[in-house]
Write an enzyme that holds these catalytic residues in place. Structure first.
Site, PDB file in Angstrom:
ATOM      1  N   LYS A  51       0.834  -1.176  -0.217  1.00  0.00           N
ATOM      2  CA  LYS A  51       0.007   0.021  -0.128  1.00  0.00           C
ATOM      3  C   LYS A  51       1.037   1.276   0.186  1.00  0.00           C
ATOM      4  O   LYS A  51       0.472   2.118  -0.782  1.00  0.00           O
ATOM      5  CB  LYS A  51      -0.907  -0.074   1.365  1.00  0.00           C
ATOM      6  CG  LYS A  51      -2.181  -1.057   0.958  1.00  0.00           C
ATOM      7  CD  LYS A  51      -2.775  -1.323   2.221  1.00  0.00           C
ATOM      8  CE  LYS A  51      -3.849  -2.593   2.074  1.00  0.00           C
ATOM      9  NZ  LYS A  51      -4.538  -3.037   3.288  1.00  0.00           N
ATOM     10  N   GLN A  95      -5.281  -1.794   9.312  1.00  0.00           N
ATOM     11  CA  GLN A  95      -4.986  -3.363   8.609  1.00  0.00           C
ATOM     12  C   GLN A  95      -5.665  -4.526   9.555  1.00  0.00           C
ATOM     13  O   GLN A  95      -5.258  -4.667  10.593  1.00  0.00           O
ATOM     14  CB  GLN A  95      -3.384  -3.474   8.537  1.00  0.00           C
ATOM     15  CG  GLN A  95      -3.050  -4.826   7.559  1.00  0.00           C
ATOM     16  CD  GLN A  95      -3.522  -4.823   6.435  1.00  0.00           C
ATOM     17  OE1 GLN A  95      -3.373  -3.892   5.580  1.00  0.00           O
ATOM     18  NE2 GLN A  95      -4.159  -5.970   5.953  1.00  0.00           N
ATOM     19  N   ASP A 118     -11.498   1.745   3.168  1.00  0.00           N
ATOM     20  CA  ASP A 118     -12.004   0.192   2.928  1.00  0.00           C
ATOM     21  C   ASP A 118     -13.418  -0.257   2.621  1.00  0.00           C
ATOM     22  O   ASP A 118     -13.778  -1.088   2.157  1.00  0.00           O
ATOM     23  CB  ASP A 118     -11.517  -0.627   4.396  1.00  0.00           C
ATOM     24  CG  ASP A 118     -10.254  -1.192   4.193  1.00  0.00           C
ATOM     25  OD1 ASP A 118      -9.720  -1.640   3.298  1.00  0.00           O
ATOM     26  OD2 ASP A 118      -9.729  -1.499   5.402  1.00  0.00           O
TER      27      ASP A 118
END
Length: 279
Positions: A51, A95, A118
């Site tokens: 990322k 995460q 997300d």
């Protein structure tokens, strides 16, 4: 036909890069993604590195906050609150998975929906259900981009999604439904799974079992999107679909690696840019 996620994702990132360069030229602040990593999970560390690399490629700022596994839920909620209030931060990503002592859902709900890149916050989930504009989970959105890249029209097609997770199965089913597909969600309690999947014009495999779907599960000429990321008996990366057994029977298929995976990161960059613009 191979649906090359690396190539498609590269094009998406190139387009984002141009937009970010334009912002720089205009003297504007550039988008910033904040990633929080709790604990030492090796797979999570790899994802976070990828990322950061993607942010560098498109010219965005990235902020990585790593904490050890003893970091408490209260401390994490306070950290998220400070990032919510930080005007320089456009996207916030925790995460997953988080350590067992942290309530995952409470963390997801603590993130400001407009910064929820997300797409897991209940308000973004509701927008997806209602087919309103919001932040959509990256992997399902990536799969729609792959179908677009091969000019595949879902209208009237039969889609079977095997897997009902909140991250992939449910959201991708809704995205297909919004494109007028007839959608079946199959899972571990589905009887006669083979009969169900053999009807599919598009089979989406997301169960986390290496090479589970051989050619006997797949209709001739189907499109197969493989979300699995597993290790086979030789410790090689493989999907939920037995690629070698299925490839000659289908119209198009995503490989593992190099299929859906790269799309997830590209759409994360896209969501960060979208969040930046919305703010």
């Amino acid at each position: 036909m191979l649906i090359n996620g690396k190539e498609i994702s590269k094009q998406i990132k190139e387009d984002i890069k141009k937009e970010v360069e334009l912002l720089k030229e205009e003297g504007k602040r550039i988008p910033c993604l904040a990633v929080i990593l709790i604990g030492e999970d090796p797979a999570s560390q790899v994802y976070v590195r990828n990322k950061i690399r993607a942010c560098e490629f498109v010219g965005m700022k990235s902020m990585t906050i790593s904490k050890d596994a003893s970091f408490t839920q209260e401390e994490l909620l306070a950290l998220i609150d400070s990032l919510n209030k930080n005007e320089e931060v456009d996207g916030i990503l925790v995460q997953l998975p988080v350590p067992d002592h942290i309530d995952e859902q409470a963390i997801i709900e603590a993130i400001d929906p407009i910064k929820d890149v997300d797409g897991f916050h209940p308000s973004n989930v509701a927008k997806l259900v209602l087919n309103e504009d919001g932040l959509v989970p990256c992997t399902p959105q990536g799969m729609m981009c792959m179908l677009d890249a091969i000019n595949y029209d879902l209208d009237g097609k039969e889609v079977v999604v095997v897997g009902r997770s909140n991250i992939v199965g449910k959201p991708v089913s809704l995205l297909c439904l919004h494109r007028n597909a007839t959608v079946t969600i199959a899972h571990s309690h589905t009887g006669n799974l083979r009969d169900v999947t053999k009807r599919a014009d598009v089979l989406i495999a997301a169960i986390g079992k290496p090479k589970f779907f051989d050619s006997s599960y797949v209709k001739e000429g189907a499109v197969v999107l493989d979300v699995g990321m597993n290790r086979d008996e030789n410790n090689k990366l493989c999907g939920d679909v037995d690629f070698d057994d299925v490839v000659d029977k289908v119209q198009a298929i995503t490989p593992v690696p190099g299929g859906v995976g790269p799309m997830t990161i590209a759409l994360l960059m896209s969501n960060t840019l979208k969040s930046y613009k919305a703010r």
